[in-house]
Every structure is written in C-alpha cells, then in structure tokens.
Motif scaffolding. Structure first.
Motif, PDB file in Angstrom:
ATOM      1  N   HIS A  25       9.534  -0.962  -4.560  1.00 51.49           N
ATOM      2  CA  HIS A  25       8.704  -1.798  -5.428  1.00 51.49           C
ATOM      3  C   HIS A  25       7.796  -0.898  -6.247  1.00 51.49           C
ATOM      4  N   SER A  26       7.462  -1.332  -7.456  1.00 49.32           N
ATOM      5  CA  SER A  26       6.655  -0.496  -8.335  1.00 49.32           C
ATOM      6  C   SER A  26       5.423  -1.230  -8.831  1.00 49.32           C
ATOM      7  N   ILE A  27       4.359  -0.467  -9.007  1.00 44.81           N
ATOM      8  CA  ILE A  27       3.159  -0.939  -9.700  1.00 44.81           C
ATOM      9  C   ILE A  27       3.096  -0.115 -10.979  1.00 44.81           C
ATOM     10  N   PRO A  28       3.329  -0.742 -12.143  1.00 49.04           N
ATOM     11  CA  PRO A  28       3.399   0.032 -13.381  1.00 49.04           C
ATOM     12  C   PRO A  28       2.019   0.327 -13.971  1.00 49.04           C
ATOM     13  N   ALA A  29       1.954   1.388 -14.748  1.00 42.81           N
ATOM     14  CA  ALA A  29       0.833   1.691 -15.631  1.00 42.81           C
ATOM     15  C   ALA A  29      -0.536   1.697 -14.962  1.00 42.81           C
ATOM     16  N   LEU A  30      -0.672   2.521 -13.935  1.00 41.79           N
ATOM     17  CA  LEU A  30      -1.975   2.698 -13.302  1.00 41.79           C
ATOM     18  C   LEU A  30      -2.639   3.935 -13.883  1.00 41.79           C
ATOM     19  N   PRO A  31      -3.958   3.901 -14.098  1.00 48.04           N
ATOM     20  CA  PRO A  31      -4.656   5.106 -14.551  1.00 48.04           C
ATOM     21  C   PRO A  31      -4.454   6.246 -13.542  1.00 48.04           C
ATOM     22  N   GLU A  32      -4.460   7.471 -14.035  1.00 44.87           N
ATOM     23  CA  GLU A  32      -4.124   8.639 -13.220  1.00 44.87           C
ATOM     24  C   GLU A  32      -4.929   8.722 -11.928  1.00 44.87           C
ATOM     25  N   HIS A  33      -6.246   8.638 -12.035  1.00 41.19           N
ATOM     26  CA  HIS A  33      -7.103   8.767 -10.855  1.00 41.19           C
ATOM     27  C   HIS A  33      -6.807   7.664  -9.833  1.00 41.19           C
ATOM     28  N   GLU A  34      -6.674   6.446 -10.329  1.00 41.71           N
ATOM     29  CA  GLU A  34      -6.412   5.304  -9.448  1.00 41.71           C
ATOM     30  C   GLU A  34      -5.041   5.403  -8.782  1.00 41.71           C
ATOM     31  N   ALA A  35      -4.027   5.819  -9.540  1.00 38.32           N
ATOM     32  CA  ALA A  35      -2.669   5.926  -8.988  1.00 38.32           C
ATOM     33  C   ALA A  35      -2.607   6.967  -7.877  1.00 38.32           C
ATOM     34  N   LEU A  36      -3.203   8.114  -8.110  1.00 40.89           N
ATOM     35  CA  LEU A  36      -3.164   9.165  -7.096  1.00 40.89           C
ATOM     36  C   LEU A  36      -3.980   8.785  -5.868  1.00 40.89           C
ATOM     37  N   MET A  37      -5.105   8.091  -6.082  1.00 38.39           N
ATOM     38  CA  MET A  37      -5.918   7.632  -4.967  1.00 38.39           C
ATOM     39  C   MET A  37      -5.151   6.592  -4.134  1.00 38.39           C
ATOM     40  N   LEU A  38      -4.495   5.630  -4.818  1.00 37.97           N
ATOM     41  CA  LEU A  38      -3.712   4.602  -4.119  1.00 37.97           C
ATOM     42  C   LEU A  38      -2.525   5.210  -3.380  1.00 37.97           C
ATOM     43  N   ARG A  39      -1.875   6.180  -4.001  1.00 35.68           N
ATOM     44  CA  ARG A  39      -0.746   6.847  -3.342  1.00 35.68           C
ATOM     45  C   ARG A  39      -1.191   7.453  -2.015  1.00 35.68           C
ATOM     46  N   ASP A  40      -2.298   8.183  -2.064  1.00 38.43           N
ATOM     47  CA  ASP A  40      -2.803   8.821  -0.850  1.00 38.43           C
ATOM     48  C   ASP A  40      -3.259   7.787   0.174  1.00 38.43           C
ATOM     49  N   GLU A  41      -3.918   6.726  -0.303  1.00 39.63           N
ATOM     50  CA  GLU A  41      -4.417   5.683   0.602  1.00 39.63           C
ATOM     51  C   GLU A  41      -3.265   4.958   1.305  1.00 39.63           C
ATOM     52  N   ILE A  42      -2.237   4.587   0.548  1.00 40.77           N
ATOM     53  CA  ILE A  42      -1.093   3.888   1.142  1.00 40.77           C
ATOM     54  C   ILE A  42      -0.370   4.809   2.126  1.00 40.77           C
ATOM     55  N   ALA A  43      -0.174   6.059   1.746  1.00 38.85           N
ATOM     56  CA  ALA A  43       0.503   7.004   2.641  1.00 38.85           C
ATOM     57  C   ALA A  43      -0.283   7.174   3.938  1.00 38.85           C
ATOM     58  N   HIS A  44      -1.589   7.279   3.817  1.00 43.59           N
ATOM     59  CA  HIS A  44      -2.438   7.451   5.000  1.00 43.59           C
ATOM     60  C   HIS A  44      -2.386   6.207   5.894  1.00 43.59           C
ATOM     61  N   LYS A  45      -2.538   5.024   5.302  1.00 39.23           N
ATOM     62  CA  LYS A  45      -2.531   3.784   6.091  1.00 39.23           C
ATOM     63  C   LYS A  45      -1.156   3.529   6.711  1.00 39.23           C
ATOM     64  N   ALA A  46      -0.091   3.838   5.989  1.00 39.33           N
ATOM     65  CA  ALA A  46       1.256   3.633   6.518  1.00 39.33           C
ATOM     66  C   ALA A  46       1.504   4.563   7.707  1.00 39.33           C
ATOM     67  N   LYS A  47       1.026   5.761   7.628  1.00 35.07           N
ATOM     68  CA  LYS A  47       1.200   6.713   8.734  1.00 35.07           C
ATOM     69  C   LYS A  47       0.381   6.278   9.941  1.00 35.07           C
ATOM     70  N   LEU A  48      -0.846   5.817   9.699  1.00 37.12           N
ATOM     71  CA  LEU A  48      -1.670   5.349  10.799  1.00 37.12           C
ATOM     72  C   LEU A  48      -1.055   4.153  11.484  1.00 37.12           C
ATOM     73  N   LYS A  49      -0.489   3.228  10.738  1.00 38.24           N
ATOM     74  CA  LYS A  49       0.127   2.039  11.316  1.00 38.24           C
ATOM     75  C   LYS A  49       1.369   2.416  12.117  1.00 38.24           C
ATOM     76  N   GLU A  50       2.096   3.433  11.645  1.00 37.09           N
ATOM     77  CA  GLU A  50       3.296   3.853  12.346  1.00 37.09           C
ATOM     78  C   GLU A  50       2.951   4.479  13.693  1.00 37.09           C
ATOM     79  N   VAL A  51       1.851   5.210  13.752  1.00 33.79           N
ATOM     80  CA  VAL A  51       1.452   5.878  14.976  1.00 33.79           C
ATOM     81  C   VAL A  51       0.938   4.885  16.014  1.00 33.79           C
ATOM     82  N   ASP A  52       0.261   3.815  15.569  1.00 36.02           N
ATOM     83  CA  ASP A  52      -0.338   2.840  16.494  1.00 36.02           C
ATOM     84  C   ASP A  52       0.644   2.205  17.426  1.00 36.02           C
TER      85      ASP A  52
END
Length: 163
Positions: A136-163
């Motif tokens: 799934h894609s979220i189009p046209a995000l500003p650079e700072h927001e996109a990179l922040m969301l990428r890191d946030e989703i990756a972090h939360k997904a990893k935490l949920k997988e470990v739980d």
C-alpha cells in the motif's frame, strides 16, 4: 470493542502540481502517438474504420486531458487521508468508491520511501508499506514527514513483532 478513529492526516498540497505535470506529459504522449498512428493510417492506406476510430480518440483526448490535468489531482489530494497509531496504519481515499484500508502493525513487513524526478523536484516521497499479501502507498508526503513516518512505522512494526 475499541472504535478506530478515522485518519485525519493529509498529503502535501504540492501533490496537485506533481500530478498535473505527470498527467500533462502522459496526455501529450498519447496525443503524439495518436497523431502518428493517424498519419500512418493515411500513408499506408489502412481500413477506413481505423482512421475514424483514431479521429474519435484524438477528439476525446482533450476531454480526457481536462479531467486528468485540472480536476483529478485536486480531488485526489482533497480526499486522501492517512493515520498511524501504535496498532494500525490507516489509509483512506476515493470519492465515489471510498477505500478505507487498515493495516495491523503486526503484518507490516517493510516500509519504503520512494521518489522519482518530479517528486524529488518538489521534495516529496511516496511511502510504500508492504505486507505478505500486498503493498500500500501513501503518495506525495513532504520529505521530513515521509522519513519520520517510515522510521516510526518500522520501529512500531518491529516492536509489535517482538511482543
């Protein structure tokens, strides 16, 4: 039972400009191809019905261009929403056929930030979120927001997988 709130984050306003440029290029190429086919139709003496079909398509191309260059980008930007919390990534878009996608963080396998030449010019990214079955894609995000969301989703997904 918990109620999931509707997503309320918008994509960038610059998305309209990027989509207008992209759609203009596509419509221009379509018109050039149709004109070339029409020329070939007369030059090689193709069946008359083929030439009629090509003329109809050439007449319809400006109508298609009005929709895809002037109206569609505005509506796409207006109706695109996304939201992220500890448990889910939500995507909501569409006018007539509204699509509301809820992706559990436990199912996220990868997150990718992509940008092509036009997105790079306007400092925008498309964020792709992949699960085992789909992407799934979220189009046209500003650079700072996109990179922040990428890191946030990756972090939360990893935490949920470990739980």
């Amino acid at each position: 039972m918990n109620i999931i709130n509707e997503p309320d984050n918008h994509i960038s306003q610059d998305a309209v400009t990027v989509w207008r440029i992209s759609n203009s290029i596509g419509e221009g190429i379509a018109l050039i191809v149709l004109a070339g086919l029409l020329w070939a139709g007369y030059y090689f003496d193709w069946y008359h019905w083929i030439i009629i079909v090509l003329w109809v398509l050439i007449v319809l191309t400006p109508i298609s261009a009005i929709w895809s260059v002037f109206m569609e980008p505005l509506l796409l930007q207006k109706y695109w929403r996304y939201g992220i919390n500890e448990e889910f990534v939500q995507l909501k878009h569409g006018i007539l056929n509204e699509e509301h996608i809820i992706i559990p963080m436990t199912k996220v396998q990868y997150v990718e930030a992509k940008q092509g030449p036009l997105l790079r010019k306007y400092k925008l990214y498309t964020l792709s979120i992949g699960t085992m079955q789909s992407s799934h894609s979220i189009p046209a995000l500003p650079e700072h927001e996109a990179l922040m969301l990428r890191d946030e989703i990756a972090h939360k997904a990893k935490l949920k997988e470990v739980d």
